[in-house]
Design a protein around this motif. Structure first.
Motif, mmCIF file in Angstrom:
data_model
loop_
_atom_site.group_PDB
_atom_site.id
_atom_site.type_symbol
_atom_site.label_atom_id
_atom_site.label_comp_id
_atom_site.label_asym_id
_atom_site.label_seq_id
_atom_site.Cartn_x
_atom_site.Cartn_y
_atom_site.Cartn_z
ATOM 1 N N ASN A 98 83.426 -27.549 29.147
ATOM 2 C CA ASN A 98 82.235 -27.425 29.995
ATOM 3 C C ASN A 98 82.540 -27.604 31.471
ATOM 4 O O ASN A 98 81.907 -26.961 32.319
ATOM 5 C CB ASN A 98 81.174 -28.417 29.526
ATOM 6 C CG ASN A 98 80.501 -27.963 28.249
ATOM 7 O OD1 ASN A 98 79.665 -27.063 28.262
ATOM 8 N ND2 ASN A 98 80.873 -28.569 27.128
ATOM 9 N N LEU A 99 83.516 -28.426 31.802
ATOM 10 C CA LEU A 99 83.932 -28.526 33.199
ATOM 11 C C LEU A 99 84.525 -27.200 33.655
ATOM 12 O O LEU A 99 84.240 -26.727 34.763
ATOM 13 C CB LEU A 99 84.953 -29.655 33.367
ATOM 14 C CG LEU A 99 85.527 -29.837 34.769
ATOM 15 C CD1 LEU A 99 84.420 -30.107 35.790
ATOM 16 C CD2 LEU A 99 86.554 -30.964 34.783
ATOM 17 N N GLY A 100 85.325 -26.584 32.784
ATOM 18 C CA GLY A 100 85.874 -25.271 33.116
ATOM 19 C C GLY A 100 84.790 -24.241 33.331
ATOM 20 O O GLY A 100 84.848 -23.447 34.272
ATOM 21 N N MET A 101 83.769 -24.252 32.477
ATOM 22 C CA MET A 101 82.671 -23.311 32.620
ATOM 23 C C MET A 101 81.917 -23.528 33.932
ATOM 24 O O MET A 101 81.590 -22.566 34.643
ATOM 25 C CB MET A 101 81.713 -23.436 31.433
ATOM 26 C CG MET A 101 80.462 -22.566 31.542
ATOM 27 S SD MET A 101 80.814 -20.796 31.689
ATOM 28 C CE MET A 101 81.173 -20.392 29.971
ATOM 29 N N VAL A 102 81.635 -24.772 34.265
ATOM 30 C CA VAL A 102 80.893 -25.061 35.497
ATOM 31 C C VAL A 102 81.693 -24.621 36.725
ATOM 32 O O VAL A 102 81.143 -24.010 37.651
ATOM 33 C CB VAL A 102 80.543 -26.554 35.583
ATOM 34 C CG1 VAL A 102 79.942 -26.886 36.945
ATOM 35 C CG2 VAL A 102 79.550 -26.929 34.490
ATOM 36 N N LEU A 103 82.983 -24.911 36.754
ATOM 37 C CA LEU A 103 83.814 -24.472 37.875
ATOM 38 C C LEU A 103 83.807 -22.947 37.989
ATOM 39 O O LEU A 103 83.716 -22.395 39.093
ATOM 40 C CB LEU A 103 85.244 -24.982 37.706
ATOM 41 C CG LEU A 103 85.457 -26.486 37.952
ATOM 42 C CD1 LEU A 103 86.844 -26.912 37.487
ATOM 43 C CD2 LEU A 103 85.274 -26.835 39.424
ATOM 44 N N ALA A 104 83.882 -22.280 36.842
ATOM 45 C CA ALA A 104 83.866 -20.809 36.846
ATOM 46 C C ALA A 104 82.541 -20.274 37.379
ATOM 47 O O ALA A 104 82.507 -19.318 38.163
ATOM 48 C CB ALA A 104 84.130 -20.285 35.438
ATOM 49 N N LEU A 105 81.438 -20.895 36.958
ATOM 50 C CA LEU A 105 80.121 -20.459 37.434
ATOM 51 C C LEU A 105 79.947 -20.725 38.920
ATOM 52 O O LEU A 105 79.129 -20.078 39.583
ATOM 53 C CB LEU A 105 79.025 -21.171 36.637
ATOM 54 C CG LEU A 105 78.931 -20.798 35.148
ATOM 55 C CD1 LEU A 105 77.883 -21.659 34.456
ATOM 56 C CD2 LEU A 105 78.618 -19.316 34.967
ATOM 57 N N MET A 106 80.716 -21.660 39.446
ATOM 58 C CA MET A 106 80.695 -21.926 40.887
ATOM 59 C C MET A 106 81.615 -20.986 41.659
ATOM 60 O O MET A 106 81.816 -21.149 42.863
ATOM 61 C CB MET A 106 81.101 -23.382 41.150
ATOM 62 C CG MET A 106 80.057 -24.396 40.712
ATOM 63 S SD MET A 106 80.618 -26.106 41.030
ATOM 64 C CE MET A 106 79.095 -27.017 40.681
ATOM 65 N N GLY A 107 82.205 -20.030 40.944
ATOM 66 C CA GLY A 107 83.034 -19.031 41.604
ATOM 67 C C GLY A 107 84.501 -19.362 41.657
ATOM 68 O O GLY A 107 85.274 -18.661 42.326
ATOM 69 N N LYS A 108 84.928 -20.393 40.923
ATOM 70 C CA LYS A 108 86.323 -20.811 40.930
ATOM 71 C C LYS A 108 87.046 -20.230 39.719
ATOM 72 O O LYS A 108 86.667 -20.489 38.580
ATOM 73 C CB LYS A 108 86.434 -22.340 40.908
ATOM 74 C CG LYS A 108 85.643 -23.033 42.011
ATOM 75 C CD LYS A 108 86.155 -22.654 43.387
ATOM 76 C CE LYS A 108 85.375 -23.362 44.492
ATOM 77 N NZ LYS A 108 85.832 -22.962 45.837
ATOM 78 N N LYS A 109 88.081 -19.458 39.969
ATOM 79 C CA LYS A 109 88.860 -18.902 38.862
ATOM 80 C C LYS A 109 89.567 -20.040 38.126
ATOM 81 O O LYS A 109 90.373 -20.755 38.717
ATOM 82 C CB LYS A 109 89.867 -17.869 39.364
ATOM 83 C CG LYS A 109 89.272 -16.495 39.560
ATOM 84 C CD LYS A 109 90.365 -15.448 39.699
ATOM 85 C CE LYS A 109 89.766 -14.035 39.700
ATOM 86 N NZ LYS A 109 90.820 -13.005 39.793
ATOM 87 N N THR A 110 89.264 -20.169 36.838
ATOM 88 C CA THR A 110 89.696 -21.342 36.082
ATOM 89 C C THR A 110 90.305 -20.923 34.751
ATOM 90 O O THR A 110 89.740 -20.110 34.023
ATOM 91 C CB THR A 110 88.492 -22.275 35.818
ATOM 92 O OG1 THR A 110 87.899 -22.649 37.072
ATOM 93 C CG2 THR A 110 88.940 -23.533 35.094
ATOM 94 N N LEU A 111 91.463 -21.511 34.443
ATOM 95 C CA LEU A 111 92.123 -21.293 33.155
ATOM 96 C C LEU A 111 92.093 -22.585 32.358
ATOM 97 O O LEU A 111 92.539 -23.634 32.824
ATOM 98 C CB LEU A 111 93.577 -20.857 33.361
ATOM 99 C CG LEU A 111 94.458 -20.820 32.100
ATOM 100 C CD1 LEU A 111 93.954 -19.762 31.120
ATOM 101 C CD2 LEU A 111 95.926 -20.576 32.467
#
Length: 261
Positions: free
Chosen positions: A24-37
């Motif tokens: 869920n932290l990964g999802m939130v960062l992604a929704l904030m526009g941060k490319k996350t793996l």
């Protein structure tokens, strides 16, 4: 390319919600526009794909990429819920063939290849090879605990172990926080938890039955309406990004008793 930050989500105790927090932290960062793996480093157990609802899409894993030289585009899955979220599964069977050197090489190469801003490493509940691999490359280790006594002791032990491994920055996330139990003095409050673990706090995630049910179905935070749980993950993500955010910013129900008890 933006600088890539590597975050390890860990605890030497199982069952505290590491995988749920990582996903869920990964999802939130992604929704904030941060490319996350998101990288699953729970070798042998491999459950991050289940929490994310991606189990049917996993053809290759981390070991395939590092040892068998499978290309990134074959092994790494782009989550359909966000163009900024990527996932790499852990191997089902692991025979110790990923070395610290090869893992570091992978992290250094995958970041520019996907133009990543964050890599989140989900580890198992213990102090094995996976934690050592993550400790060698992480900029930040998030130690997950509930406010049960055994979990708090494990958080303290995890912090000591990570310090021995050379991790310079650790932060604590209190998961499944039961506010009413704290108010009734049945469980420790936030100040007491910090005193017991000796780890700086970066966030609390309230106990939420709907959230627990969702994770069993591969549903992440992007599908939830605004709630204290959603705000908790948003606040943690903002703090990870370096912003100063009050502990319970935008929570619907805040109570100083849970801090001071």
């Amino acid at each position: 390319m933006s600088e890539c930050n590597v975050i390890m989500v860990t605890s030497c105790k199982g069952g505290v919600g590491k995988t749920t927090v990582a996903a869920n932290l990964g999802m939130v960062l992604a929704l904030m526009g941060k490319k996350t793996l998101l990288v699953d480093c729970d070798f042998g157990m491999r459950c991050l794909d289940l929490v994310m609802g991606l189990e049917d899409q996993c053809m290759y894993d981390l070991c395939d990429v590092i040892v068998r030289r499978v290309s990134y585009d074959k092994a790494i899955i782009r989550d359909e819920r966000s163009q900024n979220l990527f996932f790499l599964a852990a191997p089902y069977k692991y025979e110790g063939d990923i070395t610290q050197k090869s893992f570091e090489k992978f992290i250094k190469s995958v970041a520019p290849a996907l133009d990543l801003e964050y890599i989140i490493i989900d580890t198992h509940g213990g102090m094995g090879d996976e934690v050592k691999l993550g400790a060698a490359v992480c900029d930040l280790a998030l130690i997950i605990a509930t406010h049960q006594s055994a979990s708090l002791r494990a958080a303290e032990q995890t912090n000591s172990y990570l310090t021995e491994l050379g991790v310079k920055k650790t932060r604590l996330i209190i998961n499944c926080f039961e506010k009413q139990s704290v108010i009734k003095s049945e469980l420790p409050g936030i100040i007491d938890i910090i005193d017991r673990t000796y780890v700086k706090l970066i966030g609390i995630i309230p106990s939420d039955p709907l959230f627990i049910l969702a994770q069993r179905k591969g549903i992440l935070i992007d599908s939830f309406r605004k709630s204290d749980t959603v705000m908790a993950f948003r606040n943690i993500a903002l703090r990870v990004m370096g912003e100063t955010v009050p502990l319970m910013e935008d929570f619907k129900r805040r109570n100083r008793k849970i801090i001071m008890k």
